[in-house]
Design a protein around this motif. Structure first.
Motif, short mmCIF file in Angstrom:
data_model
loop_
_atom_site.label_atom_id
_atom_site.label_comp_id
_atom_site.label_asym_id
_atom_site.label_seq_id
_atom_site.Cartn_x
_atom_site.Cartn_y
_atom_site.Cartn_z
N GLU A 133 -24.48 66.76 -36.43
CA GLU A 133 -25.81 66.28 -36.97
C GLU A 133 -25.60 66.93 -38.43
OE1 GLU A 133 -30.58 66.70 -36.53
OE2 GLU A 133 -29.27 66.84 -35.11
N LEU A 134 -25.53 66.16 -39.66
CA LEU A 134 -25.31 66.76 -40.75
C LEU A 134 -26.78 66.88 -41.62
CD1 LEU A 134 -21.93 65.09 -41.93
CD2 LEU A 134 -22.39 67.25 -40.85
N SER A 135 -27.67 66.97 -40.94
CA SER A 135 -29.07 67.20 -41.39
C SER A 135 -29.94 68.00 -40.66
CB SER A 135 -29.69 65.67 -41.92
OG SER A 135 -29.91 65.09 -40.75
N GLY A 136 -31.11 68.30 -40.71
CA GLY A 136 -32.06 68.79 -39.75
C GLY A 136 -31.74 70.22 -39.33
N HIS A 240 -27.24 64.79 -59.20
CA HIS A 240 -28.55 64.32 -59.73
C HIS A 240 -29.44 65.01 -59.08
CE1 HIS A 240 -26.14 61.98 -62.42
NE2 HIS A 240 -25.76 60.98 -61.43
N ASN A 241 -29.59 66.46 -58.56
CA ASN A 241 -30.43 67.11 -57.84
C ASN A 241 -30.60 66.66 -56.51
OD1 ASN A 241 -31.29 68.57 -60.09
ND2 ASN A 241 -32.64 67.20 -60.81
N GLU A 242 -29.68 65.80 -56.07
CA GLU A 242 -29.78 65.47 -54.45
C GLU A 242 -28.64 66.33 -53.86
OE1 GLU A 242 -28.27 61.71 -51.73
OE2 GLU A 242 -28.09 61.62 -53.82
N THR A 243 -29.08 66.96 -52.69
CA THR A 243 -28.20 67.82 -52.08
C THR A 243 -27.20 66.80 -51.01
OG1 THR A 243 -29.60 69.33 -52.12
CG2 THR A 243 -27.84 69.58 -50.26
N ARG A 244 -25.79 66.96 -51.23
CA ARG A 244 -24.89 66.28 -50.49
C ARG A 244 -24.18 67.48 -49.75
NH1 ARG A 244 -23.09 61.65 -53.37
NH2 ARG A 244 -24.89 60.66 -54.36
N TRP A 245 -24.08 66.98 -48.12
CA TRP A 245 -23.42 68.11 -47.53
C TRP A 245 -22.05 67.74 -47.06
CZ3 TRP A 245 -25.89 72.35 -46.28
CH2 TRP A 245 -27.37 72.38 -46.60
N VAL A 246 -21.40 68.83 -46.68
CA VAL A 246 -20.13 68.62 -46.44
C VAL A 246 -19.87 69.52 -45.08
CG1 VAL A 246 -17.71 69.30 -47.05
CG2 VAL A 246 -19.37 68.38 -48.65
#
Length: 1003
Positions: A133-136, A240-246
């Motif tokens: 799960e790549l969030s929460g 652009h201030n959006e967080t991207r997860w790896v």
């Protein structure tokens, strides 16, 4: 892998905490209640029970008995387990959880002394399914089916698991039948538990596991994708201030067990098949290609990626990464990076396939996988990791932007790519049987990175640079009495982590280079090829390599029947340290006397008189001047004193031993020979007759021999006078390294001005040659660019007025440039010295300007330069603020905390600040870093490098005592460094001051 020291930590899982709460709740609900009648009247009453009610009551009673029995059984079997000293037993009822008394066991060691798995079972195949799960809460669930073969009759299966949630009902073991079918009935599990101090997960069975039979172990598990840069971990970047997860992996050395239960030892190779779920808008890459992708049945907008089965490999080489990165390819070779950085990966893609092709020819062994991916991760603890078919990198070691990055960055990318590709053979195809021989991995890869870089860019003269970058660098660490053997026995993850150091990497590469020279290139390569072919897909020890090289050397007539490579090389891998060979003439004879003793900085009373080496001897004379022949003329056997007869040596004006410093030893001469060499070097017309690598050797040897009291500083400093007309990069780098040590000893003294005047005088000619200028041309000599950076940094540090004023001018031009983030007028190769010097002599304004540029740039190399420069300020409060920001977790990545501390520690003011900050905040730092590296060791090394007084030593030891640090090897080495510096001041400071007074006073 390029390297890392990673400590480990233990977390009590959230599921375990919830279990404790839910269990207590269930108990209260299960308590029966009774009702008391209010009337006082009594009379007899006849009760009757229907058959249906009776059956229900009896059934309820039986079920209650079974439930109570099951609970009693679970906790009884758990209670029967007795913890050995140092063990933390974790039992299973519903989830794996720590015993309640765990908090009271803080004084127990984190690991058992020996954590090797039993030899009763070997894994054959893993089938792994992962749903991240790549969030929460960034949890993941998964399952693994491990097909194993039983080597000895036994009743339990012992493997590794760490920080994973595994329920009792999620474990099953099936026997494999003759037709490769699984028995429908699983084996009966007696109990299962964790042994925390070993990181073991043990399944005990009622049924015997029969030797020669195969079984499948099925385990479902869950965990958290942590942010501690180990195991299966997460990192992020912004668009652009959006967080991207790896989500990606780092399993070496012992962290595959954090991602899935496994037999996590390097010799236990198996085949792996992975099935990974991912968001539809992302991609997954792993060791092998994707064979198919299909929709996930239960998670919206998720798909499954199914990967081909791997070749047999170790668990630490399994890798996968889930990202929204872009990629570019050349045939079966691809590079991956953030979309806005993918252009910077073009250089890595241009050299990668060329290096891969070169290595296939060099080893004469074809690369066995169908593809290679290289990915630049936004956060990565090591420099890079050699996972088979999927190499992971820190961004600065894979990305290079022409015209914006330094020459050193380009060289570093080529070197690290070469290092990791060499691992595809040394480490991946043939793997050390145990971590004691990790130098077979890292030493070979560190050596081959220079060979591969020389193949793709011979103009860089990488083989000369090896002398100063690797050999002379590790000589300083290996001169400590607390150094260790290359082949060092290790027993647990803490000790395994400690040997991923300069001894395994740099010393390993130096003795391999020495061996390649004395065996000759052709014999060396043929021996390696046969070793790789015969040992492919298996594990090996150093003795296996020695056997193949010995056979090839004897077949070629290089060694006689009574000699072996093992006999020679064991003296270099199974003994700590290295020798210094004292060479002197015998009066009125042709005899040359050689005497070897271990080289250490500490007092001679600490020397081990029993250590002797087989030493390959190469030499030339003032008449011959042959600095090309590196094949040994003769050998010094494993004895203290040895004599050779040679008329040329005895009668010539001077001689130099250890041509191109190919041997891993220092050379000392009698005073007459040192004076003759010095006289030749002072001749401006003829000093270059001595090869650059040997001029660097003479500087490094003489300065360190004086540092260790093997000769006087008068002799050493006299030789350095020739630097006034030296312009070579390699000799100057050796000189700067050695004068940096003296500078660090003098900088707090009242005589520092004498050292500065002397060094500025020596720098004058080479400074005028390099000048304060930079070209953005790709065709400029890279050695000139590297030399310019070294010389300007030293000049500005010593207070060279033009250097300082030019740096400030360039920086102010940048400040005044419209849109400074898009337009930086400072040449890339000048930025390091300009940024540092301007901030050093600037105010809060310059510091804030640089920090703002750091936040805004997307270039990883530029971020690295700015992080280093921000530590150059002389304002203590700015440095304290910088260190605080370093561990705040907001603007500075966790991987860069070490760069921040190193930068602050690089000045006199900063070192005091760094040590004070570390002493007051080490618990917070440890918590932030996840206690995952020997991170405090590394920070302590930075913060103590200028300590040279008894007061500072006492202060440091008091801190170690108050913090209850274990005196493990890294701590012992740091303490010894400080002790030898204190001793150095007593023995050498006054004599150097007198020499400087004479020398500077004469100008």
């Amino acid at each position: 892998m390029v390297v890392k020291e990673i400590p480990l930590h233990e977390n009590l899982s959230m599921e375990a905490r919830h279990l404790n709460a839910n269990t207590s709740g269930a108990s209260s609900r299960a308590t029966p209640t009774t009702t008391t009648p209010t009337t006082t009247t009594t009379f007899s009453r006849v009760y009757s029970v229907s058959i249906t009610t009776a059956v229900l009551l009896i059934s309820f009673f039986i079920c209650t008995l079974l439930a109570v029995g099951f609970i009693v059984y679970n906790f009884a079997t758990c209670g029967q387990l007795t913890a050995e000293p140092g063990e933390d037993i974790v039992c299973t009822s519903v989830h794996l959880r720590h015993k309640s008394n765990h908090a009271q066991n803080d004084d127990l060691p984190k690991y058992d002394r020996d954590v090797r798995l039993p030899h009763s079972i070997e894994p054959l195949k893993y089938n792994i399914t992962l749903e991240p799960e790549l969030s929460g809460n960034f949890s993941f669930s998964g399952s693994v089916q491990i097909r194993v073969r039983v080597l000895q009759d036994c009743y339990n299966i012992t493997m590794h698991a760490e920080e994973l949630n595994i329920s009792r009902n999620d474990v099953a073991v099936y026997r494999v039948l003759a037709q490769n079918q699984l028995d429908q009935d699983s084996l009966r599990i007696h109990k299962q538990y964790l042994v925390g101090a070993k990181q073991f997960f043990v399944i005990e069975l009622y049924d015997k596991l029969v030797r020669g039979s195969e079984y499948v172990v099925h385990i479902q598990f869950g965990g958290i994708i942590q942010d501690f840069l180990q195991g299966f971990y997460r990192s992020s970047y912004k668009v652009h201030n959006e967080t991207r997860w790896v989500a990606s992996t780092q399993f070496q050395a012992t962290d595959a067990r954090r991602a899935f239960p496994c037999f996590d030892e390097p010799a236990l190779k198996a085949k792996f098949t992975l099935h990974i779920a991912r968001p539809r808008n992302m991609t997954t890459i792993s060791n092998m290609p994707i064979t198919s992708t299909n929709k996930h049945d239960s998670i919206p907008n998720y798909v499954w990626d199914h990967f081909a089965e791997s070749l047999p490999m170790s668990t630490y080489l399994v890798a996968y990464a889930i990202s929204d990165f872009s990629h570019i390819s050349s045939g079966n070779f691809s590079v991956w990076a953030r979309a806005d950085a993918i252009r910077s990966a073009e250089y890595a893609l241009s050299v990668g396939p060329r290096i891969l092709s070169f290595l296939q020819d060099f080893f004469n062994v074809t690369f066995p996988l169908p593809k290679i991916d290289m990915i630049a991760l936004p956060e990565f603890q090591a420099g890079a990791m050699e996972n088979w078919g999927l190499i992971t990198f820190r961004e600065t070691t894979m990305l290079f932007e022409p015209g914006l990055a330094t020459a050193n960055s380009r060289q570093r990318v080529a070197a690290v790519v070469g290092h990791e590709l060499a691992h595809q053979w040394f480490g991946n195809l043939v793997t050390p049987s145990w971590w004691a021989d990790i130098w077979l991995n890292e030493g070979f890869a560190s050596y081959m990175e220079y060979i591969t870089a020389d193949a793709v860019a011979p103009e860089w003269k990488q083989l000369d640079q090896f002398v100063v970058n690797e050999l002379q660098s590790v000589f300083q660490l290996d001169a400590l009495s607390t150094s260790h053997k290359i082949s060092q026995e290790v027993y647990n993850p803490q000790e395994i982590t400690e040997i991923f150091d300069r001894i395994s990497y740099a010393k390993g590469s130096a003795i391999i280079r020495m061996m390649a020279h004395f065996l000759t290139d052709s014999v060396f390569r043929r021996g390696l090829s046969k070793y790789l072919r015969d040992m492919a897909y298996s594990s090996a020890t150093q003795d296996d390599l020695w056997r193949f090289l010995t056979n090839e050397a004897k077949a070629s007539g290089l060694l006689d029947r009574s000699t072996s490579v093992k006999e020679i090389m064991d003296t270099w891998t199974l003994q700590t340290g290295y020798p210094v060979v004292k060479i002197s003439r015998h009066p009125n004879s042709n005899a040359i006397r050689l005497e070897q003793v271990r080289f250490v900085y500490a007092n001679s009373s600490k020397e081990d008189e029993s250590l002797f080496w087989w030493i390959p001897l190469t030499f030339t004379t003032s008449t011959e001047l042959n600095f090309a022949n590196t094949r040994p003329t003769t050998w010094m056997p494993r004895t203290k004193v040895y004599e050779i007869e040679n008329r040329n040596l005895s009668t010539d004006k001077w001689f130099i031993f250890n041509i191109q410093q190919t041997g891993y030893y220092r050379v000392n001469y009698d005073i007459d020979n040192w004076q003759a060499i010095t006289q030749h070097l002072m001749d401006e017309k003829h000093f270059e007759e001595i090869a650059p690598a040997n001029r660097a050797q003479l500087i490094d040897d003489v300065m360190n021999l004086a540092r260790g009291s093997f000769l006087s500083y008068d002799t050493a400093m006299n030789l350095t006078r020739y630097l006034a007309h030296e312009t070579g990069h390699v000799p100057w780098k050796a000189a700067i390294t050695n004068f940096n040590f003296i500078d660090s000893m003098f900088v707090n003294s009242g005589d520092y001005d004498l050292l500065k005047k002397y060094l500025l005088k020596q720098l004058q000619i080479v400074y005028n040659q390099v000048r304060f200028e930079d070209s953005r041309s790709e065709n400029e000599d890279i050695l000139l660019l590297l030399k310019r950076s070294e010389i300007l940094n030293m000049a500005c540090h010593l207070g060279h007025q033009e250097c300082i004023s030019e740096s400030i001018r360039h920086f102010q031009n940048w400040i005044q440039t419209p849109n400074p983030d898009a337009n930086n007028p400072i040449g890339p190769n000048l930025r390091g010295v300009v940024y540092c010097t301007a901030i050093q002599y600037g105010t809060e304004y310059e510091w804030d300007f640089a920090f703002e540029r750091y936040l805004r740039t997307s270039l990883s190399g530029e971020k690295e330069l700015l992080l280093t420069a921000l530590g150059c300020s002389k304002e203590p409060w700015l440095l304290y603020r910088y260190l605080r920001r370093g561990i705040a977790g907001e603007h500075i990545r966790k991987q860069d905390v070490f760069r921040v501390f190193a930068a602050v520690s690089n000045s006199v003011v900063g070192q005091h600040v760094a040590f004070d900050f570390l002493r007051n905040n080490w618990q917070e730092i440890n918590t932030y870093m996840g206690s995952q590296i020997t991170n405090i060791h590394t920070l302590l090394k930075f913060a103590t490098k200028r300590m040279n007084s008894k007061y500072q030593l006492a202060e440091f030891e008091e801190f170690l005592h108050d913090a209850h640090w274990d005196y493990d090897r890294p701590i012992q080495q740091i303490v010894e460094q400080v002790e030898t510096s204190v001793d150095w001041m007593t023995r050498n400071y006054k004599s150097i001051v007198k020499w400087l007074q004479r020398e500077v006073g004469s100008t």
